[in-house]
Design a protein around this motif. Structure first.
Motif, short mmCIF file in Angstrom:
data_model
loop_
_atom_site.label_atom_id
_atom_site.label_comp_id
_atom_site.label_asym_id
_atom_site.label_seq_id
_atom_site.Cartn_x
_atom_site.Cartn_y
_atom_site.Cartn_z
N SER A 74 0.79 -1.14 -0.16
CA SER A 74 -0.06 0.09 -0.07
C SER A 74 0.82 1.39 -0.02
N ASP A 75 2.21 1.09 0.26
CA ASP A 75 2.94 2.27 0.36
C ASP A 75 2.93 3.02 -1.25
N ARG A 76 3.48 4.20 -1.31
CA ARG A 76 3.69 4.92 -2.54
C ARG A 76 4.98 4.64 -3.07
N TYR A 77 5.14 4.20 -4.44
CA TYR A 77 6.30 3.95 -4.87
C TYR A 77 6.39 4.42 -6.40
N LEU A 78 7.62 4.77 -6.74
CA LEU A 78 7.69 5.73 -8.05
C LEU A 78 7.58 4.56 -9.37
N HIS A 79 8.09 3.57 -8.96
CA HIS A 79 8.05 2.35 -9.96
C HIS A 79 6.58 2.08 -10.55
N ASN A 80 5.72 2.24 -9.57
CA ASN A 80 4.21 2.22 -9.77
C ASN A 80 3.55 2.99 -10.34
N ASP A 81 4.33 4.30 -10.95
CA ASP A 81 3.69 5.30 -11.79
C ASP A 81 3.97 4.92 -13.23
N LEU A 82 2.96 3.82 -13.49
CA LEU A 82 3.20 3.21 -14.85
C LEU A 82 3.00 4.14 -16.08
N HIS A 83 2.18 5.22 -15.78
CA HIS A 83 1.89 6.22 -17.11
C HIS A 83 3.20 6.76 -17.21
N LEU A 84 4.21 6.79 -16.31
CA LEU A 84 5.56 7.71 -16.45
C LEU A 84 6.42 6.74 -16.93
N ARG A 85 6.35 5.56 -16.93
CA ARG A 85 7.38 4.59 -17.62
C ARG A 85 7.28 4.58 -19.00
N ASN A 87 7.64 2.37 -22.66
CA ASN A 87 7.61 1.01 -23.13
C ASN A 87 7.09 -0.13 -22.35
N ILE A 88 6.31 -0.06 -21.42
CA ILE A 88 5.93 -1.07 -20.53
C ILE A 88 4.41 -1.85 -21.21
N PRO A 89 4.61 -3.23 -20.97
CA PRO A 89 3.44 -3.88 -21.45
C PRO A 89 2.18 -3.46 -20.86
N GLU A 90 0.88 -3.62 -21.51
CA GLU A 90 -0.34 -3.32 -21.16
C GLU A 90 -0.64 -4.10 -19.61
N ASP A 91 -0.16 -5.14 -19.73
CA ASP A 91 -0.70 -5.82 -18.38
C ASP A 91 0.49 -5.78 -17.40
N GLU A 92 1.28 -4.60 -17.10
CA GLU A 92 2.15 -4.39 -16.16
C GLU A 92 1.79 -4.26 -14.91
N PRO A 93 2.23 -5.12 -13.88
CA PRO A 93 1.31 -4.92 -12.48
C PRO A 93 2.11 -3.77 -11.85
N MET A 94 1.66 -3.14 -10.93
CA MET A 94 2.23 -2.51 -9.91
C MET A 94 2.64 -3.34 -8.82
N ASN A 95 4.04 -3.30 -8.95
CA ASN A 95 4.93 -4.08 -7.82
C ASN A 95 6.05 -3.95 -7.52
N ALA A 96 6.13 -2.59 -7.36
CA ALA A 96 7.27 -1.95 -6.81
C ALA A 96 7.75 -2.72 -5.53
N HIS A 97 6.91 -2.98 -4.61
CA HIS A 97 6.95 -3.86 -3.25
C HIS A 97 7.70 -4.97 -3.33
N SER A 98 7.36 -5.93 -4.50
CA SER A 98 7.82 -7.21 -4.74
C SER A 98 9.28 -7.16 -5.11
N HIS A 99 9.66 -6.07 -6.01
CA HIS A 99 10.96 -5.63 -6.16
C HIS A 99 11.90 -5.39 -5.11
#
Length: 147
Positions: A74-85, A87-99
């Motif tokens: 639930s924390d805020r992570y920059l990696h999860n700003d998918l719209h700012l990244r 060449n990411i795939p359409e099914d890219e998950p918000m998974n900064a916490h996992s990394h």
């Protein structure tokens, strides 16, 4: 010195789950003639990890709770700003916490082989940590040594 490579395939389930892959590693070792050497186990993913520890259900629950505290989903992570990244795939998950959980563990383990067997201690198991499931995962097992 012979070197044997084998990919181990694992289907994981939702969220954080921990798999004891010791039997799969032992099975690969049993197909070789290597008596003394080492086994390198390597995770081929950025949201999985490996560790040697005890495979005991209550401890595994403690480990999951510990990892979730280190990097709450639930924390805020920059990696999860998918719209700012780019060449990411359409099914890219918000998974900064996992990394982040993955980098607190390890991508590989090396286990000695003595007399044709893994030289693990009494309560030691080789554990694969899925931190972003469900997924199809592969782990590289590389065994080297003398026959």
């Amino acid at each position: 010195m012979p070197i044997v490579h084998k990919l181990i395939e694992i289907k994981t389930s939702q969220g954080i789950n921990i798999h004891d892959i010791t039997p799969q590693i032992e099975a690969v070792l049993a197909t070789t003639s290597i008596q003394n050497g080492q086994v390198l186990v390597f995770s081929r993913h950025t949201t999985t990890a490996l560790a040697i520890n005890e495979h005991e259900e209550r401890l595994l629950q403690d480990i999951k709770k510990y990892l979730e505290k280190l990097a709450p989903e639930s924390d805020r992570y920059l990696h999860n700003d998918l719209h700012l990244r780019p060449n990411i795939p359409e099914d890219e998950p918000m998974n900064a916490h996992s990394h982040l959980m993955a980098i607190t563990l390890s991508t590989s383990e090396v286990i000695p082989v003595v007399n044709g067997k893994l030289a693990l201690g009494t309560y030691q198991s080789i554990l694969l940590f899925e931190l972003d499931g469900p997924r199809d995962r592969t782990v590289l097992c590389q065994i080297s040594g003398e026959a």
